[in-house]
Scaffold this motif. Structure first.
Motif, mmCIF file in Angstrom:
data_model
loop_
_atom_site.group_PDB
_atom_site.id
_atom_site.type_symbol
_atom_site.label_atom_id
_atom_site.label_comp_id
_atom_site.label_asym_id
_atom_site.label_seq_id
_atom_site.Cartn_x
_atom_site.Cartn_y
_atom_site.Cartn_z
ATOM 1 N N THR A 283 8.316 -1.808 -4.393
ATOM 2 C CA THR A 283 8.311 -0.347 -4.339
ATOM 3 C C THR A 283 8.367 0.253 -5.740
ATOM 4 O OG1 THR A 283 9.417 -0.361 -2.180
ATOM 5 C CG2 THR A 283 9.535 1.676 -3.457
ATOM 6 N N ARG B 63 -3.351 7.208 -4.115
ATOM 7 C CA ARG B 63 -3.205 6.006 -3.289
ATOM 8 C C ARG B 63 -3.171 4.772 -4.180
ATOM 9 N NH1 ARG B 63 -6.787 7.098 2.202
ATOM 10 N NH2 ARG B 63 -6.063 9.270 2.499
ATOM 11 N N ARG C 216 0.851 -1.187 0.000
ATOM 12 C CA ARG C 216 0.000 0.000 0.000
ATOM 13 C C ARG C 216 0.883 1.230 0.000
ATOM 14 N NH1 ARG C 216 -2.623 -3.800 2.845
ATOM 15 N NH2 ARG C 216 -4.865 -4.065 2.501
ATOM 16 N N GLY C 217 0.482 2.245 -0.763
ATOM 17 C CA GLY C 217 1.262 3.470 -0.824
ATOM 18 C C GLY C 217 0.383 4.703 -0.885
ATOM 19 N N SER C 218 0.813 5.755 -0.228
ATOM 20 C CA SER C 218 0.109 7.036 -0.245
ATOM 21 C C SER C 218 1.069 8.102 -0.758
ATOM 22 C CB SER C 218 -0.381 7.383 1.172
ATOM 23 O OG SER C 218 -1.011 8.646 1.182
ATOM 24 N N TYR C 219 0.610 8.886 -1.748
ATOM 25 C CA TYR C 219 1.497 9.838 -2.414
ATOM 26 C C TYR C 219 0.768 11.164 -2.656
ATOM 27 C CZ TYR C 219 3.432 5.254 -3.482
ATOM 28 O OH TYR C 219 3.898 3.965 -3.378
ATOM 29 N N THR D 156 6.369 10.855 -2.073
ATOM 30 C CA THR D 156 5.933 9.716 -1.266
ATOM 31 C C THR D 156 5.594 10.177 0.142
ATOM 32 O OG1 THR D 156 7.345 8.193 -2.521
ATOM 33 C CG2 THR D 156 6.590 7.457 -0.362
ATOM 34 N N LEU D 157 4.359 9.868 0.587
ATOM 35 C CA LEU D 157 3.929 10.203 1.942
ATOM 36 C C LEU D 157 4.077 9.001 2.878
ATOM 37 C CD1 LEU D 157 0.691 12.243 1.103
ATOM 38 C CD2 LEU D 157 3.015 13.098 1.495
ATOM 39 N N HIS D 158 3.675 7.830 2.370
ATOM 40 C CA HIS D 158 3.745 6.634 3.215
ATOM 41 C C HIS D 158 3.677 5.395 2.337
ATOM 42 C CE1 HIS D 158 3.183 3.965 6.646
ATOM 43 N NE2 HIS D 158 2.135 3.442 6.034
ATOM 44 N N GLU D 159 4.479 4.384 2.694
ATOM 45 C CA GLU D 159 4.424 3.099 2.012
ATOM 46 C C GLU D 159 4.488 1.989 3.050
ATOM 47 O OE1 GLU D 159 6.414 3.965 -2.379
ATOM 48 O OE2 GLU D 159 7.702 3.270 -0.740
ATOM 49 N N ASP D 160 3.673 0.960 2.841
ATOM 50 C CA ASP D 160 3.641 -0.172 3.760
ATOM 51 C C ASP D 160 3.637 -1.441 2.926
ATOM 52 O OD1 ASP D 160 3.441 -1.741 6.015
ATOM 53 O OD2 ASP D 160 1.258 -1.586 6.127
#
Length: 365
Positions: free
Chosen positions: A276, A206, A179-182, A291-295
């Motif tokens: 990624t 997202r 999951r990624g938030s950008y 990139t804000l967050h990646e999990d």
């Protein structure tokens, strides 16, 4: 005492057998007879099992002796083991990870007992597809076009000493949940009178998905440089065979000295980087993406043990070591090459001197 080594010999003339990559059969060096791998495997199965059992028994005895008197002799300190060639009686001294070798006296291919059996037995083997002549031709071609390669290096690095080695690899399977938030940005500019107006739009981007990894390779030998082993990928795993020692005659083979747990982190890093990159490749269409967050979570990790084919050449020239590695299936090659400083200086002079003369002529016009 039972023999701890197995020499694969021709049933017709007792000459040494070697695995022929062109035919996929075991071929006699003397009479030319060819045999199916399965037939020779069945013929030598009992002998190989006895060699494995004898070697394992000796290893247990050696472990008990070390526990009782932890004073190592010179050979133990160097992690060396002595074997006897069953063909000519010569002593074979090998390190702890050597699993297959050639007798330096009679030339017979020899498979050492206890090195690829029990818990150390690989699941798969990928047989050599390219023979030594193909490897030499590939390396010779690799030299061509290298303008700064010293001429003496070509004649002194003993290309004919290329060795085919079955290198131990761990092959990892896993599934990645990502999951990624950008923040996506688009920027447009236009002119309004005396002003240049720039409009920036911000988007909440997202992404999520699943990536499945199958047989990500990591070499399990500390002898092999990781960069070289990574560079000769990929291997075609559709040609993997169930492991049999009958594929080893004529080649060297090592067992792992870095277990699957020690190598797992390299595999995880490769999987995480690939996932990624896959996420980032879906965020096109914006002027800029932050990139804000990646999990990313890896699960269902499974590991396989296999021997993969590599042609190796290690050579020393002017007190420097140079290593070449070639994929024994595809021919992909990587190698270190020296640079002739005199050639570099001559090339630089050939370019710079005419240029300086031309610039000087322009200045005096």
């Amino acid at each position: 005492m039972a023999d701890k080594v197995t020499n694969y010999q021709c049933p017709a003339c007792t000459g040494p057998l070697h695995f022929d990559s062109a035919t996929g059969k075991l071929v006699c060096d003397y009479c030319g007879s060819a045999y199916e791998v399965a037939d020779i495997e069945a013929q030598y199965a009992a002998k190989q099992e006895k060699a494995d059992s004898a070697a394992e028994a000796d290893q247990k005895k050696a472990a008990r002796r070390k526990a009782a008197a932890p004073v190592w002799d010179e050979m133990e300190a160097a992690s060396l083991t002595s074997y006897t060639c069953t063909t000519c009686g010569a002593e074979l001294v090998c390190d702890a990870t050597t699993a297959a070798t050639n007798c330096p006296y009679c030339g017979n291919p020899t498979v050492l007992g206890g090195k690829l059996s029990g818990k150390l037995k690989p699941e798969y083997i990928l047989p050599f597809k390219l023979d030594k002549n193909a490897a030499i031709a590939q390396l010779t071609h690799y030299y061509k076009g290298k303008a700064f390669l010293p001429k003496a290096f070509k004649s002194q690095n003993h290309i004919a000493e290329l060795q085919g080695v079955y290198v131990p690899f761990w092959l990892y399977d896993a599934e990645a949940d990502a999951r990624g938030s950008y923040e996506g940005l688009t920027t447009e500019s236009h002119r309004e009178g005396d002003y240049n107006v720039t409009t920036t739009q911000h988007y909440d981007v997202r992404r999520e998905g699943t990536a499945v990894f199958t047989r990500v390779p990591v070499d399990g030998s500390s002898k092999m440089p990781n960069a070289h082993m990574d560079a000769i990928e990929p291997f075609d795993y559709s040609e993997l065979k169930p492991f049999s020692t009958a594929y080893l005659p004529g080649f060297l083979a090592d067992r792992y000295d870095e277990d699957s747990n020690a190598c797992a982190e390299r595999a995880r890093t490769r999987m995480l980087n690939s996932t990624t990159q896959a996420l980032h490749e879906t965020t096109h269409g914006y002027s800029e993406v932050n990139t804000l967050h990646e999990d990313i979570n890896l699960s269902k990790l499974k590991v396989h043990y296999a021997l993969l084919p590599v042609w190796m050449l290690h050579t020393r020239w002017k007190d420097n070591d140079f290593l070449f590695a070639m994929n024994g299936q595809t021919g992909r090659l990587i190698g270190d090459l020296p640079v002739d400083k005199a050639k570099v200086a001559a090339w630089f002079a050939a370019i710079s001197l005419p240029l300086m003369a031309f610039l000087t002529w322009l200045l005096y016009l």
